[in-house]
Write a protein that holds these residues in place. Sequence first.
Motif, short mmCIF file in Angstrom:
data_model
loop_
_atom_site.label_atom_id
_atom_site.label_comp_id
_atom_site.label_asym_id
_atom_site.label_seq_id
_atom_site.Cartn_x
_atom_site.Cartn_y
_atom_site.Cartn_z
N TRP A 38 -19.97 -30.17 -12.16
CA TRP A 38 -19.54 -28.78 -12.10
C TRP A 38 -18.56 -28.47 -13.23
O TRP A 38 -18.69 -27.46 -13.92
N LYS A 39 -17.55 -29.34 -13.42
CA LYS A 39 -16.56 -29.10 -14.48
C LYS A 39 -17.21 -29.17 -15.86
O LYS A 39 -16.89 -28.37 -16.75
N GLN A 57 -19.07 -25.99 -16.47
CA GLN A 57 -18.15 -24.90 -16.81
C GLN A 57 -17.72 -25.00 -18.28
O GLN A 57 -17.69 -23.99 -18.99
N PHE A 58 -17.37 -26.21 -18.70
CA PHE A 58 -16.96 -26.41 -20.09
C PHE A 58 -18.10 -26.06 -21.04
O PHE A 58 -17.90 -25.38 -22.04
N PHE A 86 -18.38 -32.83 -8.55
CA PHE A 86 -17.23 -32.18 -9.18
C PHE A 86 -17.27 -32.34 -10.70
O PHE A 86 -17.03 -31.39 -11.44
N ALA A 87 -17.59 -33.56 -11.17
CA ALA A 87 -17.65 -33.81 -12.61
C ALA A 87 -18.77 -32.99 -13.25
O ALA A 87 -18.58 -32.42 -14.34
#
Length: 134
Positions: free
Chosen positions: A37-38, A41-42, A34-35
Amino acid sequence: MKKNKLQTGKVIRNFSNGITRFLLDILFYTLVIFAVWKFSQFGHEFCYQLFGSVSVDKLGEGKEVDFFIQAGDSTKEVAEKLDREGIIIDQYSFYTKSLLSKANIQPGTYKLRSDMDYDSILKIICRQKDTTEK
């Protein structure tokens, strides 16, 4: 009989420890994924703002603002003011773009629109440094 109960207790304890460790591993790797992936995205959004053509509003739908730059304002201060006025999407990507382009921001009052991209804004408020200057 007592020895059998002890062995059964060890087996149950080892099994429950294994299950607990397995579940914690799943939780940990889920959080890591999840980290990543985020962060991806950023990073994508930041790079798109930096190298793409982005603006707050669609072309022709932007608001016009008289934007004043005082002598001595830093690039970071100008980026913060542009962000507060709603002219740019993100002050950090604009600041980075102006540093990469080696822009020389000039003091003055400018008519800027929220449908302008970063390159258009920089062309108006800056004079590109001459590469022959030392």
